[in-house]
Design a protein around this motif. Structure first.
Motif: not given
Lengths: 205, 213
Positions: A54, A56, A58, A176-177, A197, A199, A201, B52, B56, B94-95
């Motif tokens: 992602s 972020f 993840v 949302e996901l 949402d 995000v 990937f 994480y 973040f 959620q994330h």
């Protein structure tokens, strides 16, 4: 009386001739299959897993569950055989329950591809008419995409993919996901998706 | 002959009736001990902070905390049963997408009760089960410990450079079943303390989720 019998026999004889002449010619077997170019939408069968990352950082991996090739035979009343093909490959998330990525190609109704993603997102595309198909569930739980398009020369991280499929959903139809949009490429499978949402990937290579 | 036939039907009917329970009989009721009740520090509505990879921060919401009595019969055809208190706690984020379920059970509180009617080494042990996204974790017990007695042993450990004292250490089931493609990422370990709850979750690629004080 004799004339009447003759008439009846003649009618039967004509009916028999008509019956036999209406079918049962030796037809060559109709073996419906997808073109090699269409089969390229299936990821390489050696691809045991793939990982998405992602924005972020993840990461989430998907591992190969199975690869199925099925041939469906049908015999008509004259004994002529026709056949259809179905190819299906399935991947399952190692981290998120019920997150899947499945692709199937088949010729049963038309030459088509079905993409299943997440838990409830199912998209179908007809290669014969180059258009989206209803996913067939007829339920709000399984929303249809807004559109599906084939894009030539799509670029991500400085790599150009000659042909990708872009699937777009209506935000009002999904959670949302769920994926608002996703992109998959020939031979690679899933390349990119963006959740409702926000995000997104990308495929990690 | 007819009489014998009637008698056998009657005997069969009596057998059937005797196998049914008019009333179930509660033998024992086991509640969670105070230690067990306090084993999970989360309250419904809490927002727990994690980070994480130290990159973040995200919140995990405690969606529910619930208690219920689980009923177990003493044999398939027994009319006698015992009940055990269970506490379930669910956290969600959620994330990264996490659905964490924690369960504390009084099930082991009677482990030797019926047999020895005396000391039960399990009483007051923390029988805490944890799953993340429906993936199960099992407790790690050092090899030199008598597993049967010290099922849920608190240990000191260092994982990914983080030191923990007096924690429960879990590992993901896939570490036993493994196999799988080494390039794919799985959950690996989970560290739990009575003070903070989930301290750390690690992945096989050394990514991690850590509790933020």
């Amino acid at each position: 009386m004799i004339i009447s019998n003759l008439k009846i026999r003649s009618v039967f004889a004509i009916a028999l001739v008509l019956t036999f002449s209406s079918c049962c010619t030796d037809e060559p077997a109709d073996e419906r299959d997808l073109s090699e170019a269409q089969k390229e939408w299936l990821p390489d069968s050696n691809m045991e897993s793939f990982t998405m990352i992602s924005d972020f950082g993840v990461q989430e991996s998907y591992t190969h569950l199975d690869y199925l090739v099925s041939k469906y035979l049908e015999e008509d009343k004259c004994g002529n055989i026709s056949s259809d093909m179905r190819y299906k490959t399935s991947y399952q998330s190692t981290l998120v329950h019920n997150n899947t990525f499945n692709l199937s190609l088949e010729t049963l109704n038309q030459r088509e591809i079905t993409i299943e993603f997440g838990t409830y997102q199912v998209a179908r595309y007809n290669f014969d008419d180059n258009e989206m198909l209803e996913n067939g569930y007829g339920s709000d739980s399984y929303p249809n995409p807004l559109f599906i398009e084939i894009i030539q020369n799509w670029e991500m991280d400085s790599v150009v993919y000659p042909e990708v499929m872009h699937i777009q959903y209506d935000a009002d139809d999904i959670d949302e996901l769920d994926a608002l949009e996703l992109v998959m490429a020939k031979e690679y499978g899933l390349l990119y998706y963006r959740q409702k949402d926000g995000v997104s990937f990308k495929r990690k290579f | 002959m007819k009489k014998i036939h009637h008698l056998s039907i009657l005997a069969f009917a009596m057998l059937l009736l005797s196998a049914c329970c008019d009333e179930s009989i509660l033998l024992h009721s086991y509640s969670l001990t105070d230690t067990q009740k306090n084993a999970v520090p989360y309250e419904e509505g809490d927002s727990i902070s994690f980070n994480y990879n130290g990159e973040f921060e995200f919140q995990s919401e405690v969606l529910s905390v619930s208690n219920y009595m689980e009923t177990m019969y003493h044999g398939i055809e027994s009319c006698q049963y015992s009940e055990y208190e269970n506490k379930w706690i669910q956290l969600k984020s959620q994330h990264p997408e996490l659905d964490i379920l924690l369960n504390v059970s009084a099930y082991d509180n009677d482990y030797y009760y019926d047999y020895e009617m005396s000391y039960n080494p399990y009483v007051d042990s923390i029988r805490l089960s944890i799953s993340v996204n429906h993936k199960g974790f099992s407790i790690v017990t050092p090899s030199d410990v008598n597993w049967a007695v010290e099922q849920f042993l608190f240990v000191d450990t260092t994982i990914l450079g983080f030191d923990f004292e007096n924690v429960l250490l879990y590992e993901h089931y896939s570490n036993w079943l493994q196999a799988e493609d080494s390039t794919a990422i799985y959950f690996e370990n989970l560290v739990y303390s009575l003070e903070n709850g989930i301290e750390l979750i690690t992945y096989t690629n050394d990514d991690y989720i850590k509790f933020e004080n």
